[in-house]
Motif scaffolding. Structure first.
Motif: not given
Lengths: 313, 313, 313, 313, 313, 313
Positions: B186, B224, B228, B240-241, B243-244, B246-247, B250, B265-266
């Motif tokens: 990731l 992003t 996408g 979920v992957l 989202g992670e 892209k997060h 971002l 946040a990760l």
């Protein structure tokens, strides 16, 4: 049914409520008990099950609808139900609409008003975009009508997103009569779309909590992507127009520290920000006045950074 | 050719340079003249055409390559060319690579190294995503190799985006050896993709300026969306992957006020932010030391919020 | 011995623990009792002595080691020991290492690795300084090995200061391979010395709390003074080098509001700040993930200014 | 001699001034000339040497004393000397005291007053410390008497550091009469020592600029180290007292963002901060009023974050 | 009478106290009880009436004076009265002065000192203004003498406003000896008037709470209006002088974010701000030291943004 | 007459303009000349009088109306008049309205619309207050109609204050239809009065600059005092209503750092702040678009903290 807001200390309870929350606990001398929160559309109330293993207490979980027998006491100034018997209900025994807060305006009437805004947009591309989103996608329309605009702060009820979107569109429409530079098609389109990401940022009622994507990406980014994906299916949608519309959505929180990755750089983006902020804050003030007792001074409000007072005049 | 950095006061000029900028002006007593900026890969130099209507001065525009005859004077501490004759050149007379700043590393070698990072990713979905972006899309690969990482602050040269991306990936790779919680697939994927939006935020050299979309949306949102859109073409890519990943993109600026709509946040998002920030700032410091004269103290630097000094030891 | 992290509700307790804290209290109906906190290297657990004057409860104080008989209950979601009998133990009955949190890495191996960094420094003055501090001063070396890097935030365990210092030195060493402007001798020396003031800012375990000097001066100033005093004993140590090294230590928090009286003005000072910050934050994130239950979302974290989530992919 | 503040447009110049600054320049049509700044104790004045290679212009450098022949013109509202002839002077031709701004108070009288503060301190350790610094170290005493308190903002003249230190001590002395909790010995000692680091942060006049150590470490840290080094030579100086005194010095800027690594945590530290801030700001206001023309409104002042006005009443 | 500060755990209570606060509550098993707060001039103490409906408990309300029979227990580290019998007292049974905190200085002596400041003002208009306010308006003089300077932070006792005003005037008077630019008449007048609005911002003791006007307008605006209204009755009061005096009052909090609508733009306004801030903070520190136990470190203080320590030396 | 906005380089000038500003200067070779600024209602233009002592140049001062003979040149991109002859005009030769910027709306019509708002207020006290201010005080009414709403930022023209006040009242009126909690009488009264202090904060055109009172007190305080003084002449005006109205005026800038001494604590105060802010910013954006050339991107705008772009769609 007897609504939660109507109870007074000493009342007997015998009705069906939504169990919003349930947690095991142990008393100081080691006896297990349960803290639960009952909810209907008028509010919530704590309840205690002091004897969870007794015969009268059926098995149930959070988000079940339960029939509660008990009585209302008062603990540290708040009402609390002492639950003696609990029965888990099956669908059909209750009307779900009674258990979640709902907009005081009729959803169908509001959606019709929203569609009249859609129809007022004359730019063919923007009009087609709005049709795709609000007319042709029935699933979205349903979610949009049932969403709240927030977890709690303002418009936190079924239909809240629709109600807030309409208010913002009306403010924007008023601005267009006063400020000739505003492009009405762009501004109305942006107003209608600015919070569509909230349908995926928050789960529906009765849960109404942040989704995983909501926390990782946020409704601003989700909404921008939804608009982008829909536009990619519209032939000839001008790239510059796409950029301007997305910019309005991205910047509608007005400040980077409020989660907008760009500050408003177009007059329509600025106008949308003012409309969104004005409606959110005046609605918060309204809900605060509605939900407070009759005191004049209503205490310190984080969002207003001041103590707040009911107008007396 | 004689490079701009080599000129001293009093030198004669007779060589081809890129005209980066051109503006009409009038002297105090009403005589028209022209301010132009000459550029090659070693820097820029102001020039004046005091007699723009004379026979020796051909017509030319900004971004033309021009042959300049003149001499170097000094005005208020900076060198300045007094241009006597100017001839507009046609392609073939000059080597474009000489006129834009270029990374000191070989582009092909860097891209090869980047591909070895791509190949190190074992998660099938992330690997396929990287293949789609960096291998299968030749046009993107070319743009990515030629972009700068910024208009001016750091890595502002052809190949700068590639060089910065590699540095960040290497830092992240080092982090993975030290912090066992990091998901390497990731983090490496996020590192490789974090700035791909810059290929659309900035136009290519010699212009290298913000595009309209760049100003309205910014590279964080553009990148992003690019991720996408590519993911939407990959079957079964887990939501979920997505989202992670892209997060991570971002939030890689680390703070809302720096244009990230979400804070990291990760743990991988936090790591990416540290790597991006470390490389950007140490490269800025490096370029500052390279481009300054030999003074110890190099003046106040806005980005470091302090006067800065060359290390003497 | 049975470690605190292993207990479940209902377990019986009969083992020796460190009494970290002890406070008298009175129940609502006037009966005295005692709140105590038990600690071993796996964590802490509240305990109540409901009958402190009974025959089975010996006299004891905070920081005594005590044998506790009792049973584990649960109160408001946390385990709690109901202590029936307590006996104060004498040294020899317990192994102190079992009662304080300890780095998972071997202290001797880490110190050896640190000494190899010392030996890598070639500048004679910096090398001599490091020898004086880390080799010739046995008392300091012992304190340095046993200190934590913080009261709680990160590396809050025996050996934490050593572990953090090593991580920072490794990051700095990696930076030196990537950024040619960095003076490796200066940066490694600064990395090794940057937190030596913490040996006097925090008392040793089991107390591990701020000292008076720690609160009045702070580890940044204490460490700078330690370096200054040692340098004053080294003949010919260049004044400019002393200034540069002290500047790196003074500025390693990066921002005035984080307690650095100067912002980094040298590239090595900037690099040290990035390394210190990166290691502190990624270690905090790691400890948070280690110490949380298996939820995805781990709540709002003050240091990250956001809700934080476990990576799922 | 005719002082700079006395000149008017049209005056002839024929006197000796300090050349504070000298820079080569070139006119628009390529002719070299020189910008210089003349200084005496009443201020500075720009001068131009339009014909630097003429016979009447001798060689000279910045910080030389030069005899200037010329006349005073006015350019964009400011006076400017058109220098026709320049002669470099040798020591003996001029009185250096006339060329640097000097406190309007007598240095010896001020130092005597400072020593009476030293003598008022009864705590033996603090008294001995002050004796070591202000009485036994003649070199320091001389530097302290000749230093300015700042490069420009306030007390930027010979004797300024002494004048500011005295003012602060007097304010602190007044505080002691009003606030009984203040330990007078500690507060007066801290007041006298709070800025001693400035003797090494700024070079002496006529240069009066930041030193290398001044920029890397700052007067707060330098002063704390000076106090620490002197204390280490005093037998039995209590460690707690040393910590308290150093804390007062470290925290006297009051806020981390103003360069204090600690906020005031002792009442004496707080008092010292108020005295230092009060004297600095009221002196800045005084100098602003002294140095402005007779306008009522004196423009925006960065340090006061407002337009400032002369009191009319 | 036995003062609240003198009680220890186990003491019997039989004396008259002010009931500052009274609230109904219910125990966990449904029994009603009452929380009350007893106050005298030495402090406050919680009390519980476990059996509010028993014969020995008369009816009473908040702000009544009540005779309490009971005993002192300790709950969670704080003393608490278990009240067995309560009798409501009538005026004449108690001396009100014993029940509110009072300045340790004599009110008449302080007012006399204030009047000597009034008399020192020579400007006829300012002198007449001060006469109108402090001499001719007996009602105001009484309120001014009995007001506190704050609800709690500092000088929160009868006479506190007078005591604070005097301290500020003395500091200002000292400033006038040191800074020749200060207009003493203006500064002393501003010092005496700066907080007169507090007589209407806070209600008198024993309530001492914000009034409605206090919250809506604040003492800065109220005081400015009081001065304006008095001036409008003085013939020939110069408009410029009125503006300067009002400006001093408006800006005496120094910063917009502390409620001053203007930053100090006159040297007297700046001086007043320093005096007000110095006295407020040093008095807060003094009260903190007075009201704390004998610990060295007194915990984090919001107003000082740091942990605070008692000086030991 | 030929308006300033119509001139092009090379045009001849022979017309009457207002001399807004006049300053003496000296050329590099010592010749005196004059910088003046000409103004009419369409803008301003620099002019130079190179030969101020020639026969054709009459004596004149700033704010005189002068007839200028000359020609238009261009210097550094801006037009500039080379003035050969200047004649001072006497009143009667020119129409003052042509020389100051004026609202594009008719003043009488706007005032009539304002009076209809006055008449819509039904609360007798508020209605009487508005009558006193806007109807019975002819002098005020005239000043109010001719004032600008700002020195430059927005509505900086004759009638601007009236135009802005009307816009704000209309926005507030719209809010009242949407938010039922708003007290319309209070909100409309506050809207009409919120900026009346500007009639004394700014001098009238052609000067339109801050007055002394404007700088020392500001329009918020001045306006609050004006309202207070008028209310004191109305029998029986309720104190609570006075407090609420003043609070709305005091807090209408919304934030302490924008000069409001109180944050909005009433819903009408919040609404007034939103209306004021919305109108000010959208008008600023409108004026920016009106006054810019046809570029898309209009550069960085301090008030919007971003680059701003013309909408293209």
């Amino acid at each position: 049914m007897k609504y939660i807001r109507e109870y007074k200390e000493g009342d007997r309870v015998l009705d069906i409520y939504l169990c919003k929350h349930k947690q095991q606990a142990v008393t100081r001398n080691g006896k297990p008990y349960e803290n639960i929160i009952l909810q209907d559309k008028t509010g919530t109330m704590d309840a205690k099950v002091w004897d969870p293993n007794s015969a009268g207490i059926e098995e149930f979980s959070a988000l079940d609808y339960i029939e509660v027998h008990g009585e209302v006491t008062s603990f540290q100034g708040a009402l609390q139900v002492n639950a003696k018997r609990i029965r888990r209900c099956h669908s059909g025994e209750y009307t779900p609409e009674n258990y979640v807060p709902v907009s005081s305006h009729d959803a169908d009437a509001m959606y019709k008003e929203l569609l009249s805004f859609v129809n007022s947009v004359q730019n063919q591309y923007l009009h087609q975009l709005l049709e795709e989103i609000f007319v042709n996608d029935a699933e979205f329309a349903k979610a949009f009508s049932q969403s709240s605009a927030a977890k709690s702060v303002h418009h936190g009820f079924v239909g809240g997103l629709l109600e807030h979107t309409l208010s913002v569109a009306k403010l924007c429409s008023h601005y267009c009569t006063a400020y000739g530079k505003l492009n009405k098609d762009l501004l109305i389109t942006a107003a209608l779309c600015h919070d569509i990401g909230k349908t995926k940022e928050l789960s529906l009622f009765p849960e109404n909590d942040y989704t995983d994507a909501g926390q990782l990406l946020g409704h601003i980014i989700i909404g921008t992507e939804m608009v982008g994906r829909t536009i990619s299916r519209i032939n000839g949608f001008p790239a510059v127009l796409e950029g301007e519309l997305k910019h309005c959505i991205l910047s509608h929180h007005g400040e980077l520290e409020y989660g907008s990755p760009k500050k408003p750089a177009l007059i329509e983006a600025a106008a949308l920000y003012f409309a969104d902020n004005t409606d959110a804050k005046l609605q918060m003030f309204t809900e605060l006045l509605d939900n407070s007792d009759n005191s004049d001074w209503l205490g310190y409000q984080k969002w207003f950074e001041t103590n707040v007072r009911r107008t007396i005049v």
